[in-house]
Each structure stands twice: as C-alpha cells, then as structure tokens.
Design a protein around this motif. Structure first.
Motif, PDB file in Angstrom:
ATOM      1  N   SER A   1      38.424  90.051   2.985  1.00  0.00           N
ATOM      2  CA  SER A   1      37.753  89.000   3.695  1.00  0.00           C
ATOM      3  C   SER A   1      38.449  87.507   3.592  1.00  0.00           C
ATOM      4  O   SER A   1      38.254  86.556   4.187  1.00  0.00           O
TER       5      SER A   1
ATOM      6  N   THR B   1      39.194  95.799  12.954  1.00  0.00           N
ATOM      7  CA  THR B   1      40.003  94.542  12.998  1.00  0.00           C
ATOM      8  C   THR B   1      40.845  94.202  12.005  1.00  0.00           C
ATOM      9  O   THR B   1      41.425  93.094  12.133  1.00  0.00           O
TER      10      THR B   1
ATOM     11  N   THR C   1      35.387  88.882  25.156  1.00  0.00           N
ATOM     12  CA  THR C   1      34.640  89.500  24.136  1.00  0.00           C
ATOM     13  C   THR C   1      34.660  90.838  24.178  1.00  0.00           C
ATOM     14  O   THR C   1      34.537  91.586  25.159  1.00  0.00           O
TER      15      THR C   1
ATOM     16  N   GLU D   1      42.897  88.638  15.815  1.00  0.00           N
ATOM     17  CA  GLU D   1      42.778  87.310  15.475  1.00  0.00           C
ATOM     18  C   GLU D   1      41.173  87.135  16.612  1.00  0.00           C
ATOM     19  O   GLU D   1      41.105  86.701  17.391  1.00  0.00           O
ATOM     20  N   CYS D   2      40.095  87.502  15.583  1.00  0.00           N
ATOM     21  CA  CYS D   2      38.837  87.264  16.459  1.00  0.00           C
ATOM     22  C   CYS D   2      37.820  86.785  15.562  1.00  0.00           C
ATOM     23  O   CYS D   2      37.942  87.063  14.236  1.00  0.00           O
ATOM     24  N   THR D   3      36.467  86.499  15.752  1.00  0.00           N
ATOM     25  CA  THR D   3      35.539  86.357  15.001  1.00  0.00           C
ATOM     26  C   THR D   3      34.434  87.255  15.198  1.00  0.00           C
ATOM     27  O   THR D   3      34.234  87.814  16.287  1.00  0.00           O
ATOM     28  N   THR D   4      34.111  88.286  14.161  1.00  0.00           N
ATOM     29  CA  THR D   4      33.708  89.436  14.183  1.00  0.00           C
ATOM     30  C   THR D   4      32.021  89.310  13.340  1.00  0.00           C
ATOM     31  O   THR D   4      32.001  88.879  12.619  1.00  0.00           O
ATOM     32  N   THR D   5      30.994  90.051  14.297  1.00  0.00           N
ATOM     33  CA  THR D   5      29.755  90.132  13.650  1.00  0.00           C
ATOM     34  C   THR D   5      29.518  91.432  14.230  1.00  0.00           C
ATOM     35  O   THR D   5      29.768  92.031  15.003  1.00  0.00           O
TER      36      THR D   5
ATOM     37  N   GLU E   1      38.972  86.358   9.596  1.00  0.00           N
ATOM     38  CA  GLU E   1      37.855  85.574   9.884  1.00  0.00           C
ATOM     39  C   GLU E   1      36.480  85.966   9.249  1.00  0.00           C
ATOM     40  O   GLU E   1      36.414  87.451   8.837  1.00  0.00           O
TER      41      GLU E   1
END
Length: 147
Positions: free
Chosen positions: A20, A46, A119, A92-96, A24
């Motif tokens: 982590s 990811t 997305t 290179e992304c924001t992951t939820t 991201e």
C-alpha cells in the motif's frame, strides 16, 4: 486447517499493507468474510502481486469483458497466464472495492479502477469452499460518464 487459513489470511493482509505504500490507496466499505480474497484479487490485478493466484481463483473460474464484441470468455488458466505476464506491473489508478452482497456461501463484489482517461469496473462473484473464498467469475465493464 483453521490455522492454515488464518495464516494465509494474515499473509494476505501483510502483503496488502506492504504494497500500500507504493500504490494509490484502496478504499474498502466494510470487512466481510470474503474481503481477504477480494483484497488479494485487487492486489494481483492492480499491483502485479500474483503470489496467491492459485488460492483465490476457483477451478471453474470464468472471465469476460463486456467491451469485447465477440463475447469471448476466458478460463482460469488463461486469466492466470495474463496476470503472470503482468507480474510487477502497477496500474496508475485509484482503486476502490466493495462487497455488494454476501449471503451464505456466495458474495458479489464491485472493484472500481479510476484511471486518468477512463474507468474500469469489475464485478466479481465469489463462493465459499473448503479452502476459503474463491473468485469464480469476473465481468469487466467500462462505464461512460454522461454529464
């Protein structure tokens, strides 16, 4: 058997916490029984961490991409080969991710990866088996923003 599952879960959490720092943040709604497997799937996809792929994918695993007009489906071996080829590759992304429903031995989850220009959303079906929770199906979509 219970100790080995606990050890595997602890190892997954340690790997997720170490990785982590480089990626991201991954935001999670609430912990569930299937969350550890879901977290391992997200790390594999990811962050290129595929050490636990043999444990998280069901034997009858199936992957499909809604953007593929041929509606081709990929099996466990093919998808694991794809992940192996991308080992160490970090998106290179924001992951939820969130567990949408968990009832009995079945869980439905949603993983959202927000890149700069698009997305990607993966919908996962997980099943509980003797060896713990396994990802049995993934459907990838690319929603469009309509503003």
């Amino acid at each position: 058997m219970k100790k080995s599952i606990t050890s595997i879960a602890a190892a997954l959490l340690m790997i997720a916490s170490f990785s982590s720092f480089a990626a991201e943040p991954i935001l999670v709604n609430a912990p569930t029984a299937s969350s550890n497997t879901l977290s391992a799937y997200v790390s594999s996809l990811t962050e290129g961490l595929n050490d636990f792929n043999n444990m998280i994918f069901a034997k009858d695993f199936e992957y499909s991409n809604s953007a593929d007009r041929t509606e081709k489906k990929y099996n466990r071996r093919q998808y694991m080969q794809f992940l192996k080829q991308n080992k160490g590759l970090k998106f290179e992304c924001t992951t939820t991710y969130q567990v949408l429903d968990e009832t009995g031995n079945t869980s439905l989850a949603k993983v959202t990866m927000v890149f700069r220009d698009f997305t990607r959303v993966d919908y996962l079906t997980l099943h509980a088996a003797n060896g713990g929770w396994k990802v049995s199906k993934v459907v990838t979509t690319y929603p469009t923003d309509k503003k």
